[in-house]
Structures are given as C-alpha cells and as structure tokens.
Design a protein around this motif. Structure first.
Motif, PDB file in Angstrom:
ATOM      1  N   SER A 165       0.830  -1.124  -0.081  1.00 20.11           N
ATOM      2  CA  SER A 165       0.020  -0.023  -0.271  1.00 20.11           C
ATOM      3  C   SER A 165       0.995   1.239  -0.031  1.00 20.11           C
ATOM      4  O   SER A 165       0.208   2.372   0.046  1.00 20.11           O
ATOM      5  N   ARG A 166       2.163   1.088  -0.024  1.00 24.28           N
ATOM      6  CA  ARG A 166       3.077   2.406   0.190  1.00 24.28           C
ATOM      7  C   ARG A 166       3.623   2.348  -1.101  1.00 24.28           C
ATOM      8  O   ARG A 166       3.938   1.525  -2.075  1.00 24.28           O
ATOM      9  N   MET A 167       4.168   3.695  -1.866  1.00 29.72           N
ATOM     10  CA  MET A 167       4.776   4.044  -2.889  1.00 29.72           C
ATOM     11  C   MET A 167       6.182   4.394  -2.561  1.00 29.72           C
ATOM     12  O   MET A 167       6.347   5.283  -1.548  1.00 29.72           O
ATOM     13  N   THR A 168       7.015   3.813  -3.144  1.00 33.75           N
ATOM     14  CA  THR A 168       8.493   4.130  -2.803  1.00 33.75           C
ATOM     15  C   THR A 168       9.122   4.839  -4.208  1.00 33.75           C
ATOM     16  O   THR A 168       8.892   4.067  -5.285  1.00 33.75           O
ATOM     17  N   MET A 169       9.920   5.742  -3.957  1.00 35.71           N
ATOM     18  CA  MET A 169      10.382   6.291  -5.177  1.00 35.71           C
ATOM     19  C   MET A 169      11.825   6.826  -4.575  1.00 35.71           C
ATOM     20  O   MET A 169      12.138   7.120  -3.268  1.00 35.71           O
ATOM     21  N   SER A 170      12.538   6.975  -5.837  1.00 35.62           N
ATOM     22  CA  SER A 170      14.060   7.800  -5.466  1.00 35.62           C
ATOM     23  C   SER A 170      13.639   9.189  -5.081  1.00 35.62           C
ATOM     24  O   SER A 170      12.705   9.677  -5.274  1.00 35.62           O
ATOM     25  N   ASN A 171      14.794   9.739  -4.483  1.00 26.92           N
ATOM     26  CA  ASN A 171      14.757  11.402  -4.015  1.00 26.92           C
ATOM     27  C   ASN A 171      14.433  12.231  -5.269  1.00 26.92           C
ATOM     28  O   ASN A 171      13.587  13.348  -5.566  1.00 26.92           O
ATOM     29  N   ASP A 172      15.154  11.753  -6.464  1.00 25.86           N
ATOM     30  CA  ASP A 172      15.099  12.408  -7.687  1.00 25.86           C
ATOM     31  C   ASP A 172      13.525  12.317  -8.267  1.00 25.86           C
ATOM     32  O   ASP A 172      12.916  13.240  -8.875  1.00 25.86           O
ATOM     33  N   ASP A 173      12.815  10.911  -8.180  1.00 23.17           N
ATOM     34  CA  ASP A 173      11.682  10.941  -8.536  1.00 23.17           C
ATOM     35  C   ASP A 173      10.617  11.663  -7.630  1.00 23.17           C
ATOM     36  O   ASP A 173       9.437  12.392  -8.374  1.00 23.17           O
ATOM     37  N   PHE A 174      10.927  11.714  -6.275  1.00 24.47           N
ATOM     38  CA  PHE A 174      10.048  12.486  -5.590  1.00 24.47           C
ATOM     39  C   PHE A 174      10.152  13.967  -5.848  1.00 24.47           C
ATOM     40  O   PHE A 174       9.130  14.831  -6.022  1.00 24.47           O
ATOM     41  N   GLN A 175      11.548  14.496  -6.048  1.00 24.66           N
ATOM     42  CA  GLN A 175      11.439  15.741  -6.460  1.00 24.66           C
ATOM     43  C   GLN A 175      10.626  16.130  -7.586  1.00 24.66           C
ATOM     44  O   GLN A 175       9.954  17.175  -7.869  1.00 24.66           O
ATOM     45  N   ALA A 176      10.964  15.290  -8.732  1.00 29.03           N
ATOM     46  CA  ALA A 176      10.133  15.659 -10.121  1.00 29.03           C
ATOM     47  C   ALA A 176       8.664  15.407  -9.817  1.00 29.03           C
ATOM     48  O   ALA A 176       7.825  16.212 -10.268  1.00 29.03           O
ATOM     49  N   LEU A 177       8.164  14.462  -9.168  1.00 24.94           N
ATOM     50  CA  LEU A 177       6.725  14.401  -8.880  1.00 24.94           C
ATOM     51  C   LEU A 177       6.285  15.781  -7.943  1.00 24.94           C
ATOM     52  O   LEU A 177       5.207  16.332  -8.399  1.00 24.94           O
ATOM     53  N   LEU A 202       3.449  18.174  -9.394  1.00 24.11           N
ATOM     54  CA  LEU A 202       2.267  18.860  -8.690  1.00 24.11           C
ATOM     55  C   LEU A 202       2.157  20.104  -8.284  1.00 24.11           C
ATOM     56  O   LEU A 202       0.967  20.731  -8.330  1.00 24.11           O
ATOM     57  N   ASN A 203       3.236  20.819  -8.193  1.00 25.41           N
ATOM     58  CA  ASN A 203       3.223  22.319  -7.598  1.00 25.41           C
ATOM     59  C   ASN A 203       3.181  23.434  -8.858  1.00 25.41           C
ATOM     60  O   ASN A 203       3.048  24.421  -8.677  1.00 25.41           O
ATOM     61  N   GLY A 204       3.686  22.598  -9.961  1.00 24.83           N
ATOM     62  CA  GLY A 204       4.005  23.512 -11.004  1.00 24.83           C
ATOM     63  C   GLY A 204       2.273  23.980 -11.782  1.00 24.83           C
ATOM     64  O   GLY A 204       1.314  23.331 -11.471  1.00 24.83           O
ATOM     65  N   ALA A 205       2.427  25.087 -12.551  1.00 26.60           N
ATOM     66  CA  ALA A 205       1.290  25.570 -12.959  1.00 26.60           C
ATOM     67  C   ALA A 205       0.977  24.526 -14.192  1.00 26.60           C
ATOM     68  O   ALA A 205       1.511  24.016 -14.775  1.00 26.60           O
ATOM     69  N   PHE A 206      -0.344  24.207 -14.352  1.00 29.30           N
ATOM     70  CA  PHE A 206      -1.081  23.471 -15.104  1.00 29.30           C
ATOM     71  C   PHE A 206      -1.564  24.003 -16.593  1.00 29.30           C
ATOM     72  O   PHE A 206      -2.134  24.934 -16.254  1.00 29.30           O
ATOM     73  N   LYS A 207      -0.864  23.574 -17.493  1.00 32.33           N
ATOM     74  CA  LYS A 207      -1.522  23.983 -18.758  1.00 32.33           C
ATOM     75  C   LYS A 207      -1.892  22.932 -19.716  1.00 32.33           C
ATOM     76  O   LYS A 207      -1.206  21.884 -20.240  1.00 32.33           O
ATOM     77  N   PRO A 208      -3.171  22.922 -20.162  1.00 27.27           N
ATOM     78  CA  PRO A 208      -3.854  21.705 -20.679  1.00 27.27           C
ATOM     79  C   PRO A 208      -3.170  21.704 -22.188  1.00 27.27           C
ATOM     80  O   PRO A 208      -3.026  22.880 -22.744  1.00 27.27           O
ATOM     81  N   ASN A 209      -2.974  20.490 -22.706  1.00 23.99           N
ATOM     82  CA  ASN A 209      -2.704  20.385 -24.033  1.00 23.99           C
ATOM     83  C   ASN A 209      -3.980  20.687 -25.157  1.00 23.99           C
ATOM     84  O   ASN A 209      -4.931  20.963 -24.526  1.00 23.99           O
ATOM     85  N   ALA A 210      -3.554  20.770 -26.322  1.00 17.97           N
ATOM     86  CA  ALA A 210      -4.770  21.129 -27.303  1.00 17.97           C
ATOM     87  C   ALA A 210      -5.840  20.579 -26.973  1.00 17.97           C
ATOM     88  O   ALA A 210      -7.133  20.931 -27.125  1.00 17.97           O
ATOM     89  N   ALA A 211      -5.705  19.241 -27.316  1.00 21.07           N
ATOM     90  CA  ALA A 211      -6.779  18.404 -27.115  1.00 21.07           C
ATOM     91  C   ALA A 211      -7.781  18.389 -25.796  1.00 21.07           C
ATOM     92  O   ALA A 211      -9.004  18.738 -25.960  1.00 21.07           O
ATOM     93  N   LEU A 212      -7.232  18.531 -24.664  1.00 23.74           N
ATOM     94  CA  LEU A 212      -7.895  18.941 -23.342  1.00 23.74           C
ATOM     95  C   LEU A 212      -8.465  20.321 -23.533  1.00 23.74           C
ATOM     96  O   LEU A 212      -9.617  20.586 -22.981  1.00 23.74           O
ATOM     97  N   GLN A 213      -7.842  21.366 -23.919  1.00 22.84           N
ATOM     98  CA  GLN A 213      -8.485  22.648 -24.046  1.00 22.84           C
ATOM     99  C   GLN A 213      -9.677  22.486 -25.084  1.00 22.84           C
ATOM    100  O   GLN A 213     -10.663  23.158 -24.747  1.00 22.84           O
TER     101      GLN A 213
END
Length: 88
Positions: free
Chosen positions: A49-61, A65-76
C-alpha cells in the motif's frame, strides 16, 4: 465473530516443523499458523500500500504537482466544448 473454516495440507516434515515451533511458542498448531498467516498478510498488505521512489523521482513529482497546469490542445478543446454545452 463468525468462524470460517480453512483446511491446510502439509507434508510430514512441514507439520513437524510447525508443531515444534508452536510448542516452543506455547500455543496450538492452529493458533500458530493462524497468527503467522495474519502477520505475513498484514506485512504484505502494508508494504504493497506504500509507494517508494528515489529522491530524484520525488522531486520531479513534487515539481509536477506544484507547477502551473497548462492543458494540451486536445484537453483545451474538450473544455471549450464542455463550456459551450453547459451554456446551451
């Protein structure tokens, strides 16, 4: 508590091993096997039930998650269409 039955077949060596361990633990074979199975199941379910990831993967995630969301053309296009349908 309603009891449910679970039958288990063991070879002679397995039964002797479990019987010896149960005797050392001061319990019955059934209680020993039941407790061991519950412990193993809980450990597995907790681990899975736990997710384990490297520090680099955690930083990327975190960045994603904290970055601004910009939908692609299909979603827009889909969002624009949904707005038009809602107004109609």
């Amino acid at each position: 508590m309603t009891a449910a039955r679970f039958d288990l077949k063991m070879d002679v060596e397995e039964k002797a091993l479990v019987a010896h361990a149960a005797a050392l633990a001061g319990t019955t074979m059934a209680a020993f096997v039941r407790n061991a199975a519950k412990e193993k199941a809980r450990d597995l379910l907790e681990r899975e039930s736990r997710m384990t990831m490297s520090n680099d993967d955690f930083q990327a995630l975190t960045k994603a998650l904290n970055g601004a969301f910009k939908p692609n053309a299909a979603l827009q296009n889909a969002m624009d269409l949904a707005r038009k349908i809602r107004r109609a």
